[in-house]
Design an enzyme around this catalytic site. Structure first.
Site, PDB file in Angstrom:
ATOM      1  N   GLU A 178       0.828  -1.210   0.000  1.00  0.00           N
ATOM      2  CA  GLU A 178       0.000   0.000   0.000  1.00  0.00           C
ATOM      3  C   GLU A 178       0.858   1.253   0.000  1.00  0.00           C
ATOM      4  O   GLU A 178       1.226   1.761   1.063  1.00  0.00           O
ATOM      5  CB  GLU A 178      -0.919   0.032   1.223  1.00  0.00           C
ATOM      6  CG  GLU A 178      -2.039  -0.977   1.180  1.00  0.00           C
ATOM      7  CD  GLU A 178      -2.975  -0.900   2.381  1.00  0.00           C
ATOM      8  OE1 GLU A 178      -2.693  -0.135   3.336  1.00  0.00           O
ATOM      9  OE2 GLU A 178      -3.993  -1.616   2.363  1.00  0.00           O
ATOM     10  N   GLU A 230      -6.455  -7.124  -0.662  1.00  0.00           N
ATOM     11  CA  GLU A 230      -6.677  -7.041   0.787  1.00  0.00           C
ATOM     12  C   GLU A 230      -7.986  -6.318   1.046  1.00  0.00           C
ATOM     13  O   GLU A 230      -8.230  -5.249   0.497  1.00  0.00           O
ATOM     14  CB  GLU A 230      -5.525  -6.270   1.464  1.00  0.00           C
ATOM     15  CG  GLU A 230      -5.625  -6.269   2.981  1.00  0.00           C
ATOM     16  CD  GLU A 230      -4.520  -5.445   3.634  1.00  0.00           C
ATOM     17  OE1 GLU A 230      -3.326  -5.746   3.412  1.00  0.00           O
ATOM     18  OE2 GLU A 230      -4.873  -4.492   4.361  1.00  0.00           O
TER      19      GLU A 230
HETATM   20  C1  IDC Z   1      -2.429  -3.987  10.467  1.00  0.00           C
HETATM   21  C2  IDC Z   1      -2.597  -5.180  11.367  1.00  0.00           C
HETATM   22  C3  IDC Z   1      -2.137  -4.841  12.754  1.00  0.00           C
HETATM   23  C4  IDC Z   1      -0.707  -4.354  12.668  1.00  0.00           C
HETATM   24  C5  IDC Z   1      -0.596  -3.187  11.704  1.00  0.00           C
HETATM   25  C6  IDC Z   1       0.856  -2.775  11.516  1.00  0.00           C
HETATM   26  O1  IDC Z   1      -3.947  -5.606  11.343  1.00  0.00           O
HETATM   27  O2  IDC Z   1      -2.225  -5.955  13.608  1.00  0.00           O
HETATM   28  O3  IDC Z   1      -0.265  -3.950  13.949  1.00  0.00           O
HETATM   29  O4  IDC Z   1      -1.098  -3.555  10.449  1.00  0.00           O
HETATM   30  O5  IDC Z   1       0.945  -1.452  11.227  1.00  0.00           O
HETATM   31  C7  IDC Z   1      -3.848  -2.170   5.923  1.00  0.00           C
HETATM   32  C8  IDC Z   1      -2.525  -2.817   5.837  1.00  0.00           C
HETATM   33  C9  IDC Z   1      -2.378  -3.869   6.908  1.00  0.00           C
HETATM   34  C10 IDC Z   1      -2.993  -3.415   8.211  1.00  0.00           C
HETATM   35  C11 IDC Z   1      -4.483  -3.291   7.995  1.00  0.00           C
HETATM   36  C12 IDC Z   1      -5.272  -2.899   9.230  1.00  0.00           C
HETATM   37  O6  IDC Z   1      -2.260  -3.352   4.573  1.00  0.00           O
HETATM   38  O7  IDC Z   1      -1.010  -4.100   7.080  1.00  0.00           O
HETATM   39  O8  IDC Z   1      -2.759  -4.411   9.167  1.00  0.00           O
HETATM   40  N1  IDC Z   1      -4.727  -2.333   6.924  1.00  0.00           N
HETATM   41  O9  IDC Z   1      -4.866  -1.653   9.711  1.00  0.00           O
HETATM   42  N2  IDC Z   1      -4.354  -1.319   5.050  1.00  0.00           N
HETATM   43  C13 IDC Z   1      -5.551  -0.885   5.508  1.00  0.00           C
HETATM   44  C14 IDC Z   1      -5.809  -1.528   6.701  1.00  0.00           C
END
Ligand code: IDC
Length: 438
Positions: free
Chosen positions: A158, A246
């Protein structure tokens, strides 16, 4: 598959599980906006993403992937963070991470699934920050997987912050030739700016130098709604091949309540467009996007009671099978709801669901408003009293404000008009802190 009840054996999974002797997934390519198989037939990949491989390596195992396949998944995404702590470019054990990716690909193949190798940039908002590491990584991976037909490469999870499309495109044009040298036909998924929401920018200026390229759109159903759906549809209409590598059923933090209603609307759109999708995430982390309850320590052989709210929803989506509601969720659900009259409106209130998370009880209510005044109206407002201070988490098809123990719900433009004797449905909200007083 869960052994639930004999009746479930008759349910037809949306993606049939591979029968014994069925051949492994064949090569895919991109035709127009569509992912297709060797015969040119459209293919929709549907599956789940691991959490960060560095943090939750234990779910990369043969039994787990086999079970995902039995549930109806035909793809698993191997999310390898780059710059988060312990990630590939931030102290992570590179050999161990690469081995996990290789094992994951092998187990996905064995289970008859596709695998997405995901270079999971996030806090490193611009993929060019770690471009050198990415080039070396994809060179090694694409050489290792050159003979496999089931690997897709997602080269930057992302892009975000100020990273614009030209920057992402420039990075993609560095990585693509490296992958193509080893694996000339593999499908490559390229992220889009603003956490994979700006597919319009890619549609306006797509990569023309290479084929078999798709563009990522990501959504979290609790956060992203009509605007992003409209952008997705417009980009698809403009000819952009989109892959939802995702999505979450909850909000963009990966937490909050599971918004089944918005998730369903997204699925409807993706199914209509033939778009592939991958749910975040396969772990037992204490967050609502995790498929497993935090108390579940199994890494395969999951039973319905091991699944979180989101996990149950994803299981039902993939398998087409319904998991009966958990007894505790039903316990405080009134079967018929109750009625209250306000300003010539009969208001039907139903407690749709309730659940516990992080020591808090959440309740989802649905409202049905029926005019009893016999006069058409151009707007409505309802006040609902709770037994204590109420906190609003989410609401749909209404304007909401919570003050003290009172939640006020009023009409949106599109459902303001109620003809004489008419009814408004699909108004609903989620609250915590108090119970609606009957
Ligand atoms: C989140 C995980 C969380 C972790 C975090 C790290 O759910 O446990 O601590 O990342 O920064 C995304 C991302 C994905 C995120 C997720 C939710 O690709 O890595 O995971 N998210 O925030 N994009 C939108 C939402």
């Amino acid at each position: 598959m869960f052994i639930l009840a004999a009746a479930m054996l008759t349910a037809v999974p949306a993606t049939p599980a591979m029968a014994a002797g069925e051949k492994a997934p064949g090569p895919l390519h991109v035709e127009g906006t569509q992912l297709v198989d060797e015969g040119g037939q459209p293919v929709q990949l549907r599956g789940v993403s691991t959490h960060g491989l560095a943090w939750f390596p234990e779910y990369v195992n043969a039994g787990c992937f086999k079970q995902l396949r039995e549930w109806g998944a035909n793809v698993v995404r191997l999310a390898m963070y780059t710059d988060e702590y312990g990630g590939y470019c931030n102290g992570g054990d590179r050999q161990a991470l690469k081995q996990l990716v290789k094992d994951g690909v092998a187990w996905a193949s064995e289970a008859g699934m596709y695998a997405i190798v995901d270079w999971h940039i996030l806090s490193d908002s611009d993929p060019s920050i770690h471009a050198q590491e990415a080039l070396a990584f994809f060179d090694e991976m694409s050489a290792a997987f050159a003979d496999r037909d089931n690997v897709l490469y997602e080269i930057c999870n992302e892009p975000n912050g100020g990273t614009d499309w030209p920057a992402v495109k420039a990075y993609a044009l560095q990585v693509l030739p490296v992958i193509r040298d080893n694996d000339p036909d593999a499908v490559v998924i390229v992220g889009t700016p603003n956490w994979c929401q700006m597919v319009d920018q890619a549609a306006a200026d797509p990569i023309t130098e290479y084929g078999n390229v798709m563009y990522a759109l990501h959504f979290y159903a609790g956060t992203h709604r009509d605007d992003l759906r409209a952008r997705m549809e417009a980009a698809a209409e403009a000819g952009l091949p989109i892959f939802v590598s995702e999505f979450g059923t909850c909000d963009a933090s990966g937490n909050g309540v599971v918004n089944e209603e918005q998730s369903d609307i997204w699925i409807e759109l993706m199914d209509r467009l033939g778009t592939s999708y991958v749910n975040w995430n396969l772990s037992n982390k204490d967050e609502s996007s995790a498929m497993l309850k935090s108390g579940c320590t199994k890494t395969s052989g999951f039973e319905p009671e091991d699944l979180s709210w989101s996990g149950r929803w994803v299981y039902e989506l993939l398998s087409g099978e319904h998991i009966p509601a958990e007894p505790e969720a039903e316990a405080d659900t009134p079967s018929t709801g109750y009625q209250t009259a306000q300003g010539g409106l009969q208001v039907g209130v139903t407690l749709v669901n309730s659940w516990e998370a992080e020591g808090e009880t959440y309740r989802q209510y649905g409202l049905t408003l029926t005019d009893t005044s016999g006069t058409a109206r151009e707007g409505w407002i309802v006040e609902l009293a709770f037994d204590g201070d109420v906190t609003l988490l989410d609401g749909w098809n209404g304007e909401y404000s919570a003050q003290g123990n009172v939640l006020t719900v009023s009409s949106k433009d599109y459902n303001a008009a109620i003809p004489a004797g008419g009814t408004v449905t699909d108004v609903g909200f989620i609250v915590s802190g108090a119970v609606l007083a009957e």
